[in-house]
Design a protein around this motif. Structure first.
Motif: not given
Length: 452
Positions: A74-77, A80, A93, A95, A99, A331, A333, A351, A398
């Protein structure tokens, strides 16, 4: 998950690889791959604040993270999260339900047929740039600044239509401030609250405020005037409706606009900068590009969307530039659950970074990877290569929604500029670093020779 030794650089006893990453993240990634393989753990920061990053380099592992097991990453880092704080929760950004809703509303605006309508605006901005270059002092220009402003003007014109001049100067000054702020916070082991009145915080918040204000003013004015049916992207976004009549509210409109400005100008500017820079260093390949452009546009007309398919060599040049200098060099995630990538166990919450900058140089997939060779992208050679050996636009669910727009803009702009000029590289080596996008550490100057 069973404890297993994960390959990776040992770094320094107290701070791991923090100094290496701050000094030159891209070189650190390349060295990690060379010395430790296709999945590598990098540790950075002091005890208690230490980050652990699993770097993923092989096309097969990249495909797992971005496509086949995309729901598990996921883009939880932090990275982002910082973009989200400054630029809003737009398509880049967001989700989950947010999203999916945004994608349903926005996707119809980025079909090939719809994007092709912007070719004339791209051509007009390209011709204006060529005219300005014709008057350049000493016949020399810095591609970094020139391409950034060109790409910003082009995407702003397509977004805002007649309101382009109101937006472009604000964006031009505010974006670098916010980009630097986001980068510094994302790569720092200690992130102080944004509300603390530190000089850097105040400068970034002021830039954010001016950026929000100009977008909100344009959106509010159009709403007050009852404007509908506008063919610029803002008008199309405002008019977009889902199956149940849902639409974007004013805040969501602003957030989508900001994300499109961010993703739609810096990435294209980077690709154009290095396409011209590489041609300026390789006159033989430049001659082939000139010949293709001259044959197609011999009558001096403005290129159209239909010409995109008639410029295969120029397209190969662009793709090779994007291989060597991907606008998004890494990139991130975050792993949802314990998993295994390339035979290496990765814990939940880890990460995970895929790195186009490294994968695009993977020796198992690219012979003599540092050499500039547009013919790597002939249809036959592309078909024979792993899908994720080259992924400047990401991949999977994505993948970048603006891929065709970026390619169309870049190829048509290159055609206009190469019809007018031969370019010779002045700065042959360009220092690079990683920010939100690939960052240049100095000028990228070329000397211009008008073509008859």
């Amino acid at each position: 998950m069973t404890a297993t030794r994960v390959p990776g650089p040992p770094g320094l006893p107290l701070i791991g690889s923090l100094l290496d990453l701050k000094r030159d993240a891209l070189a650190t990634y390349l060295a990690a791959h060379r010395d430790h393989g296709d999945v590598v753990r990098i540790q950075a920061g002091p005890p208690g604040l230490r980050a652990e990053i699993w770097m993923v380099f092989s096309p097969e592992a990249v495909q797992q993270v971005l496509a086949t097991d995309a729901a598990g990453f996921r883009k939880d880092n932090v990275f982002y999260g910082e973009i989200r704080e400054s630029f809003g929760n737009g398509l880049l950004t967001s989700q989950d339900a947010d999203y999916l809703r945004q994608r349903r509303l926005v996707q119809p605006l980025f079909t090939r047929k719809r994007v092709d309508r912007y070719a004339d605006a791209i051509g007009a901005e390209s011709e204006a740039l060529a005219a300005r270059w014709a008057a350049a002092p000493d016949a020399t220009v810095d591609l970094a600044g020139e391409m950034s402003r060109f790409a910003l003007r082009t995407v702003s014109r397509i977004l805002f239509g007649q309101d382009v001049e109101e937006a472009v100067e604000t964006v031009h000054h505010a974006f670098p401030v916010l980009n630097n702020f986001v980068r510094d916070r994302a790569f720092s082991p200690l992130r102080l609250p944004r509300q603390w009145p530190l000089p850097g915080h105040r400068k970034a918040l002021a830039a954010e405020r001016t950026l929000y204000e100009v977008c909100d003013a344009i959106i509010a004015r159009r709403a007050a005037q009852g404007e509908t049916g506008s063919d610029d992207l803002l008008g199309l976004l405002a008019d977009a409706r889902g199956e149940d009549g849902e639409q974007l509210d004013a805040t969501e409109l602003r957030e989508q606009v900001l994300i499109f400005l961010l993703a739609g100008h810096e990435t294209t500017a980077t690709s154009l900068t290095f396409a011209l820079h590489l041609l300026g260093k390789h006159p033989e390949q430049q001659a082939l590009a000139h010949r293709e452009v001259a044959d197609l546009l011999a009558d001096g007309r403005r290129p159209t969307a239909a010409d995109y398919a008639e410029l295969p060599y120029l397209t190969r040049v662009l793709k090779e530039a994007m291989r060597l200098y991907p606008a998004a060099p890494a990139v991130g995630r975050r792993a949802v659950a314990d998993t295994v990538i390339g035979g290496v166990p990765v814990p939940a919450g880890a990460d995970v970074l895929v790195a186009p900058y490294v994968t695009h140089r993977h020796p198992d997939h690219w012979e003599d990877p540092e050499r500039f060779d547009p013919d790597r992208f002939t249809p036959e050679r592309e078909a024979a290569r792993h899908r994720y050996a080259w992924f400047p636009f990401g991949g999977g669910p994505r993948a970048c929604i603006g891929q065709h727009f970026s390619m169309l803009e870049s190829v048509l702009a290159l055609a206009v500029l190469l019809r007018a000029f031969e370019v010779t590289a002045v700065d042959t080596d360009v220092p690079l670093s990683q920010g939100i996008t690939l960052e240049l550490g100095g000028p990228v100057r070329v000397r211009l020779t008008p073509r008859g």
